[in-house]
Scaffold this active site. Sequence first.
Site, short mmCIF file in Angstrom:
data_model
loop_
_atom_site.label_atom_id
_atom_site.label_comp_id
_atom_site.label_asym_id
_atom_site.label_seq_id
_atom_site.Cartn_x
_atom_site.Cartn_y
_atom_site.Cartn_z
N ARG A 65 17.42 -27.40 36.43
CA ARG A 65 18.14 -28.81 36.40
C ARG A 65 19.58 -28.45 36.06
NH1 ARG A 65 15.56 -33.25 34.68
NH2 ARG A 65 13.70 -33.44 35.12
N ARG A 88 18.22 -27.11 30.83
CA ARG A 88 17.43 -27.23 29.70
C ARG A 88 16.14 -26.22 29.61
NH1 ARG A 88 14.33 -33.02 30.63
NH2 ARG A 88 16.42 -33.61 31.08
N HIS A 148 12.36 -25.24 38.45
CA HIS A 148 13.04 -26.52 38.67
C HIS A 148 14.36 -26.12 37.87
CE1 HIS A 148 13.89 -31.01 38.07
NE2 HIS A 148 14.80 -30.50 38.81
N HIS A 153 8.15 -24.30 31.55
CA HIS A 153 7.88 -24.67 30.27
C HIS A 153 7.90 -23.51 29.20
CE1 HIS A 153 8.71 -28.88 30.62
NE2 HIS A 153 7.54 -28.90 31.48
N ASN A 158 4.15 -23.72 38.11
CA ASN A 158 5.68 -24.07 37.54
C ASN A 158 5.80 -23.63 36.18
OD1 ASN A 158 7.64 -25.51 36.16
ND2 ASN A 158 7.55 -27.06 37.65
N GLU A 184 5.71 -33.41 49.02
CA GLU A 184 5.02 -33.24 47.86
C GLU A 184 4.84 -34.62 47.29
OE1 GLU A 184 6.19 -30.26 45.06
OE2 GLU A 184 5.14 -31.46 43.42
N THR A 196 10.48 -35.16 35.78
CA THR A 196 10.79 -36.24 36.89
C THR A 196 9.75 -37.34 36.99
OG1 THR A 196 11.01 -33.89 37.97
CG2 THR A 196 10.80 -35.71 39.62
N HIS A 228 2.47 -32.83 39.79
CA HIS A 228 2.97 -33.69 38.64
C HIS A 228 1.68 -34.28 37.96
CE1 HIS A 228 5.46 -35.64 35.76
NE2 HIS A 228 6.48 -35.00 36.47
N GLY A 282 2.18 -27.30 36.12
CA GLY A 282 3.01 -26.39 35.39
C GLY A 282 2.30 -26.89 33.67
N HIS A 283 2.70 -27.96 33.46
CA HIS A 283 2.56 -28.40 31.73
C HIS A 283 1.05 -28.17 31.61
CE1 HIS A 283 2.54 -31.07 28.38
NE2 HIS A 283 3.72 -30.54 28.37
N GLU A 304 12.71 -26.01 43.18
CA GLU A 304 12.77 -27.48 43.09
C GLU A 304 14.04 -27.97 42.32
OE1 GLU A 304 9.41 -29.00 40.59
OE2 GLU A 304 10.67 -30.58 40.06
#
Length: 239
Positions: free
Chosen positions: A44, A48, A42, A9, A6, A151, A100, A191, A214-215, A69
């Site tokens: 949004r 953002r 994602h 970021h 992902n 998921e 999320t 997540h 991702g993060h 997503e």
Amino acid sequence: MRLLVNIDHVATLRNARGEGVPDPIRAARVSEEAGAAGIVFHLREDRRHIKDDDVYRLKNAVTGLLDFEMAATEEMIRIALDVKPHLVTLVPESRQELTTEGGLDMKKVYDDYKNRVVPAFKEAGIEMSLFIDPNPEDIELTAELGCEAIELHTGVFANARQEIAIAQELERLIRGAKLAHKLGLKVNAGHGLDFDNIHRFIQEVPHLHDISIGHALITDAIFRGLYNSVKAMNDIITK
Ligand code: PXP
């Protein structure tokens, strides 16, 4: 089992300066070169991180699986039908959340998904994955809708600090994965997964298909890369 990266970021960092770098599309290319099976983004409602233009550039650049997503709003469905990713992952979304916060409440969304959302993606031949907590009822309702995948929300497992809470949530994820597999659903997960918790997660939870991270990857990349970047700049300046 495959890794999907992902890249949201990277866009967060780009947007902090309002300029073009770092480019999330470059991050997608590097991720695929490094062996990722695909890319997740994602889009949004408040844009953002990923912007509309990124979505179309990702569609052109990504050679593996593209996972869009999104919240199931009319606007997002329209964009997804236009972009035609391989997979859409449907998530709940609230404007105030930092990320999320939990899975879909399937009882609440079931009728709307059945009448409006699922037919739209079925007709377009786009696979659907629903982001849900490992509750048996939510998994059964996802299968009844005819979606291809779930998921599993791994955030509770990832955030748990006490062994008893970790083991309890892992057990729910194991049971959820078994049930989903029995019902013919692909089992994706994501997540909060990181370099520490991934080992236990993939060793204990069966039937895993796509793992979305991702993060933890973007933060790890900063520190794997920062030494070399500082050294390269320092070489220029001191020589
Ligand atoms: N899966 C879903 C549905 C998500 O919303 C997110 C966060 O955007 C992820 C996976 C990736 O989570 P993380 O950034 O914590 O790895």
